[in-house]
Motif scaffolding. Structure first.
Motif, PDB file in Angstrom:
ATOM      1  N   MET A 234       0.899  -1.208  -0.014  1.00  0.00           N
ATOM      2  CA  MET A 234      -0.020  -0.007   0.010  1.00  0.00           C
ATOM      3  C   MET A 234       1.000   1.333  -0.011  1.00  0.00           C
ATOM      4  SD  MET A 234      -2.836  -0.926   2.777  1.00  0.00           S
ATOM      5  CE  MET A 234      -4.070   0.250   2.442  1.00  0.00           C
ATOM      6  N   GLU A 235       0.449   2.154  -0.902  1.00  0.00           N
ATOM      7  CA  GLU A 235       1.406   3.557  -0.955  1.00  0.00           C
ATOM      8  C   GLU A 235       0.433   4.616  -1.233  1.00  0.00           C
ATOM      9  OE1 GLU A 235       5.391   2.111  -3.229  1.00  0.00           O
ATOM     10  OE2 GLU A 235       3.429   1.733  -4.343  1.00  0.00           O
ATOM     11  N   GLY A 244       2.019  20.104 -14.083  1.00  0.00           N
ATOM     12  CA  GLY A 244       1.993  19.942 -15.602  1.00  0.00           C
ATOM     13  C   GLY A 244       2.188  18.193 -15.689  1.00  0.00           C
ATOM     14  N   GLY A 245       1.754  17.735 -16.797  1.00  0.00           N
ATOM     15  CA  GLY A 245       1.546  16.160 -17.196  1.00  0.00           C
ATOM     16  C   GLY A 245       2.568  15.674 -17.144  1.00  0.00           C
ATOM     17  N   GLY A 246       3.939  16.019 -17.425  1.00  0.00           N
ATOM     18  CA  GLY A 246       4.958  15.506 -17.467  1.00  0.00           C
ATOM     19  C   GLY A 246       5.633  14.810 -16.189  1.00  0.00           C
ATOM     20  N   LEU A 247       5.215  15.619 -14.939  1.00  0.00           N
ATOM     21  CA  LEU A 247       5.626  15.150 -13.545  1.00  0.00           C
ATOM     22  C   LEU A 247       5.209  13.711 -13.387  1.00  0.00           C
ATOM     23  CD1 LEU A 247       5.968  18.681 -11.966  1.00  0.00           C
ATOM     24  CD2 LEU A 247       8.041  17.221 -13.124  1.00  0.00           C
ATOM     25  N   LEU A 248       6.047  12.831 -12.715  1.00  0.00           N
ATOM     26  CA  LEU A 248       5.523  11.883 -11.803  1.00  0.00           C
ATOM     27  C   LEU A 248       4.752  11.988 -10.387  1.00  0.00           C
ATOM     28  CD1 LEU A 248       8.547   9.353 -12.524  1.00  0.00           C
ATOM     29  CD2 LEU A 248       6.291   9.560 -13.740  1.00  0.00           C
ATOM     30  N   PRO A 249       3.815  11.373 -10.036  1.00  0.00           N
ATOM     31  CA  PRO A 249       3.321  11.419  -8.743  1.00  0.00           C
ATOM     32  C   PRO A 249       4.454  11.697  -7.705  1.00  0.00           C
ATOM     33  CG  PRO A 249       1.881  10.087 -10.139  1.00  0.00           C
ATOM     34  CD  PRO A 249       3.140  10.234 -10.926  1.00  0.00           C
ATOM     35  N   GLU A 250       4.166  12.186  -6.492  1.00  0.00           N
ATOM     36  CA  GLU A 250       5.105  12.233  -5.704  1.00  0.00           C
ATOM     37  C   GLU A 250       4.841  11.280  -4.558  1.00  0.00           C
ATOM     38  OE1 GLU A 250       6.626  15.071  -2.092  1.00  0.00           O
ATOM     39  OE2 GLU A 250       5.044  15.975  -3.380  1.00  0.00           O
ATOM     40  N   LYS A 251       5.548  10.437  -4.040  1.00  0.00           N
ATOM     41  CA  LYS A 251       5.284   9.180  -3.052  1.00  0.00           C
ATOM     42  C   LYS A 251       5.494   9.913  -1.753  1.00  0.00           C
ATOM     43  CE  LYS A 251       6.534   4.596  -1.309  1.00  0.00           C
ATOM     44  NZ  LYS A 251       7.604   3.491  -1.591  1.00  0.00           N
ATOM     45  N   LEU A 252       4.251   9.658  -0.800  1.00  0.00           N
ATOM     46  CA  LEU A 252       4.276  10.217   0.574  1.00  0.00           C
ATOM     47  C   LEU A 252       5.365   9.427   1.290  1.00  0.00           C
ATOM     48  CD1 LEU A 252       0.469  11.544   1.019  1.00  0.00           C
ATOM     49  CD2 LEU A 252       2.585  12.782  -0.312  1.00  0.00           C
ATOM     50  N   VAL A 253       6.162  10.128   2.150  1.00  0.00           N
ATOM     51  CA  VAL A 253       6.866   9.446   2.971  1.00  0.00           C
ATOM     52  C   VAL A 253       6.548   9.233   4.505  1.00  0.00           C
ATOM     53  CG1 VAL A 253       8.971   9.734   1.480  1.00  0.00           C
ATOM     54  CG2 VAL A 253       8.515  11.464   3.165  1.00  0.00           C
ATOM     55  N   THR A 254       5.497  10.126   4.714  1.00  0.00           N
ATOM     56  CA  THR A 254       5.050  10.409   6.169  1.00  0.00           C
ATOM     57  C   THR A 254       3.779   9.307   6.446  1.00  0.00           C
ATOM     58  OG1 THR A 254       3.219  12.064   5.504  1.00  0.00           O
ATOM     59  CG2 THR A 254       5.674  12.758   6.272  1.00  0.00           C
ATOM     60  N   VAL A 255       3.586   8.345   5.627  1.00  0.00           N
ATOM     61  CA  VAL A 255       2.374   7.495   5.876  1.00  0.00           C
ATOM     62  C   VAL A 255       2.967   6.541   6.779  1.00  0.00           C
ATOM     63  CG1 VAL A 255       1.292   5.583   4.761  1.00  0.00           C
ATOM     64  CG2 VAL A 255       1.924   7.517   3.295  1.00  0.00           C
ATOM     65  N   LEU A 256       1.779   6.071   7.771  1.00  0.00           N
ATOM     66  CA  LEU A 256       1.932   4.932   8.902  1.00  0.00           C
ATOM     67  C   LEU A 256       1.258   3.870   8.378  1.00  0.00           C
ATOM     68  CD1 LEU A 256       1.961   7.542  11.983  1.00  0.00           C
ATOM     69  CD2 LEU A 256       3.867   6.655  10.779  1.00  0.00           C
ATOM     70  N   TYR A 257       1.532   2.842   9.077  1.00  0.00           N
ATOM     71  CA  TYR A 257       0.654   1.651   8.758  1.00  0.00           C
ATOM     72  C   TYR A 257       0.526   0.947   9.875  1.00  0.00           C
ATOM     73  CZ  TYR A 257       2.708   2.097   3.902  1.00  0.00           C
ATOM     74  OH  TYR A 257       3.123   2.443   2.650  1.00  0.00           O
ATOM     75  N   ARG A 290      -2.447   3.437  -3.547  1.00  0.00           N
ATOM     76  CA  ARG A 290      -2.461   2.386  -4.585  1.00  0.00           C
ATOM     77  C   ARG A 290      -2.226   1.077  -3.781  1.00  0.00           C
ATOM     78  NH1 ARG A 290       2.328   2.954  -8.848  1.00  0.00           N
ATOM     79  NH2 ARG A 290       3.707   2.192  -6.984  1.00  0.00           N
ATOM     80  N   VAL A 291      -2.915  -0.051  -4.124  1.00  0.00           N
ATOM     81  CA  VAL A 291      -2.763  -0.967  -3.443  1.00  0.00           C
ATOM     82  C   VAL A 291      -2.371  -2.235  -4.544  1.00  0.00           C
ATOM     83  CG1 VAL A 291      -4.083  -3.052  -1.960  1.00  0.00           C
ATOM     84  CG2 VAL A 291      -4.765  -0.415  -1.654  1.00  0.00           C
ATOM     85  N   SER A 292      -1.347  -2.951  -4.222  1.00  0.00           N
ATOM     86  CA  SER A 292      -0.978  -4.004  -5.199  1.00  0.00           C
ATOM     87  C   SER A 292      -1.110  -5.274  -4.417  1.00  0.00           C
ATOM     88  CB  SER A 292       0.798  -3.807  -5.636  1.00  0.00           C
ATOM     89  OG  SER A 292       0.548  -2.564  -6.339  1.00  0.00           O
ATOM     90  N   HIS A 293      -1.445  -6.551  -5.001  1.00  0.00           N
ATOM     91  CA  HIS A 293      -1.431  -7.749  -4.556  1.00  0.00           C
ATOM     92  C   HIS A 293      -1.484  -8.820  -5.498  1.00  0.00           C
ATOM     93  CE1 HIS A 293      -3.494 -11.052  -2.254  1.00  0.00           C
ATOM     94  NE2 HIS A 293      -2.936 -10.576  -1.188  1.00  0.00           N
ATOM     95  N   SER A 294      -1.068  -9.869  -5.039  1.00  0.00           N
ATOM     96  CA  SER A 294      -0.567 -10.990  -6.019  1.00  0.00           C
ATOM     97  C   SER A 294      -1.972 -11.460  -6.850  1.00  0.00           C
ATOM     98  CB  SER A 294      -0.165 -12.305  -5.318  1.00  0.00           C
ATOM     99  OG  SER A 294      -0.696 -12.819  -4.183  1.00  0.00           O
ATOM    100  N   SER A 295      -3.009 -11.171  -6.087  1.00  0.00           N
ATOM    101  CA  SER A 295      -4.541 -11.586  -6.620  1.00  0.00           C
ATOM    102  C   SER A 295      -4.796 -10.519  -7.861  1.00  0.00           C
ATOM    103  CB  SER A 295      -5.596 -11.713  -5.719  1.00  0.00           C
ATOM    104  OG  SER A 295      -5.773 -10.445  -5.317  1.00  0.00           O
ATOM    105  N   LEU A 296      -4.205  -9.475  -8.001  1.00  0.00           N
ATOM    106  CA  LEU A 296      -4.790  -8.557  -9.061  1.00  0.00           C
ATOM    107  C   LEU A 296      -3.835  -8.254 -10.242  1.00  0.00           C
ATOM    108  CD1 LEU A 296      -5.140  -5.615  -6.309  1.00  0.00           C
ATOM    109  CD2 LEU A 296      -6.878  -7.128  -7.273  1.00  0.00           C
TER     110      LEU A 296
END
Length: 353
Positions: A234-235, A244-257, A290-296
């Motif tokens: 999970m991210e 602008g459309g050329g920039l990649l999304p910024e990943k947040l680093v302050t996320v807690l799990y 964004r959630v990634s899993h082996s079933s997806l």
């Protein structure tokens, strides 16, 4: 063999031919033209995309018997340009070499066989290999007529169908299932791997658009529930509205799990959250989990858009003024009323009644 692979493109197939040892069991195959000194081969054809696996048994009768051919290591070498005439006398096929299925589902594991004669001595078995343990789920012998276990209809075996129907799947259903078909002196089997895959349900604790004032805060939670197995990722990301459309999304680093929560049905849940600090330059930004899993096949995305309004200092001061004013009025009222209440209480104490 050809009828089982019709319509398949040649480059999708892998073929392997091996010598086959009958484990010193020298007996004449019941088919036409067979001899006790026949030489055996196996031909395994695999579909590169895992659609099926076919193992065929090929019988070759030499022109003259050669002594010492009980073990295939004693066979004479085959010349590079030699041509051997063989007959396919038996095959075992599965169209489900690897199966992915969810929990509490009905699942059938495909296993099919074909023999060139009506086999009087036929044995069909299903075994489960899991965590180093082997369990026999089903067995049937046409010679003895004995049947143990369930999941394979006996009338289907007579038609060459040995497919196994499983009970409703659960976590312990995972493992390697082995379909075995034996017609002496031949013994064929296929391994079928069953994976339990339950996709996550993803949700956010906020609406598609949230509005905050400048310097406001809100806790945002992304929840993934009901997934199996445990390998989930999970991210949180932010897409700036003015970048602008050329920039990649910024990943947040302050996320807690949170920790993985294990449920009674064998599935898991996980939360990923952060404290959103609103600022005017972030207004219009899009945040997504964004959630990634082996079933997806593709990750699941859940998003919201942030709208930030300017902090109105005049209104804030006005509310502060009225707030303090209300408190002062209440204090004044108490200051006036308390002496009167005290006097009334003393007067009541001197009354004879």
């Amino acid at each position: 063999m050809r009828k089982y692979i019709e319509g398949v493109v040649e480059h999708q197939l892998q073929c392997e031919i091996r010598r086959y040892n009958t484990e010193s069991l020298q007996m004449r195959w019941p088919g036409l033209g067979a001899q006790e000194y026949d030489i055996w081969f196996t031909c395994t054809i695999r579909h590169t995309d895992g659609v099926f696996i076919i193992t065929s048994f090929l019988r070759h009768t030499p022109a003259t018997p050669t002594p010492g051919q009980a073990h295939y290591r004693n066979w004479a070498a085959i010349a590079d340009r030699a041509a051997l005439t063989t007959s396919t006398v038996m095959l075992v096929l599965t169209r489900s070499p690897s199966v992915r299925v969810g929990l509490v589902k009905q699942q059938s594991l495909h296993c099919q066989f074909d023999v060139d004669h009506k086999a009087a001595d036929l044995t069909v078995e299903w075994r489960l290999q899991r965590h180093g343990e082997r369990t026999t789920l089903f067995s049937h012998s046409s010679r003895s007529g004995q049947t143990k276990g369930s999941g394979v209809p006996l009338n289907a075996i007579g038609r060459g169908n040995a497919s196994l129907t499983l009970p409703l799947t659960k976590q312990s259903s995972e493992g390697t299932y082995v379909c075995l078909v034996s017609v002496p002196p031949l013994f064929g089997s296929h391994d079928i791997t069953l994976h339990i895959m339950e996709p996550p349900r993803v949700s956010l604790n906020v609406d598609a658009t949230i509005s905050l004032v400048d310097r406001g805060e809100q806790k945002v939670v992304c929840e993934a529930e009901g997934y199996y197995p445990l390998d989930v990722e999970m991210e949180w990301f932010r897409e700036s509205s003015g970048g602008g459309g050329g920039l990649l999304p910024e990943k947040l680093v302050t996320v807690l799990y949170s920790s993985h929560r294990h449920h009674q049905d064998g599935t898991y849940s996980l939360s990923a959250f952060f404290l959103l600090h609103a600022s005017l330059h972030d207004s219009g930004s899009k945040y997504f989990c964004r959630v990634s899993h082996s079933s997806l096949r593709m990750p699941i995305r859940k998003s919201f858009t942030l709208i930030v309004t300017e902090y109105d200092s005049w209104n804030a001061a006005l509310w502060l003024f009225f707030g303090f004013g209300s408190i002062l009025v209440m204090v004044a009222i108490l200051f006036v009323m308390l002496p009167r209440l005290s006097s009334a209480r003393k007067a009541n104490q001197h009354k004879p009644y």
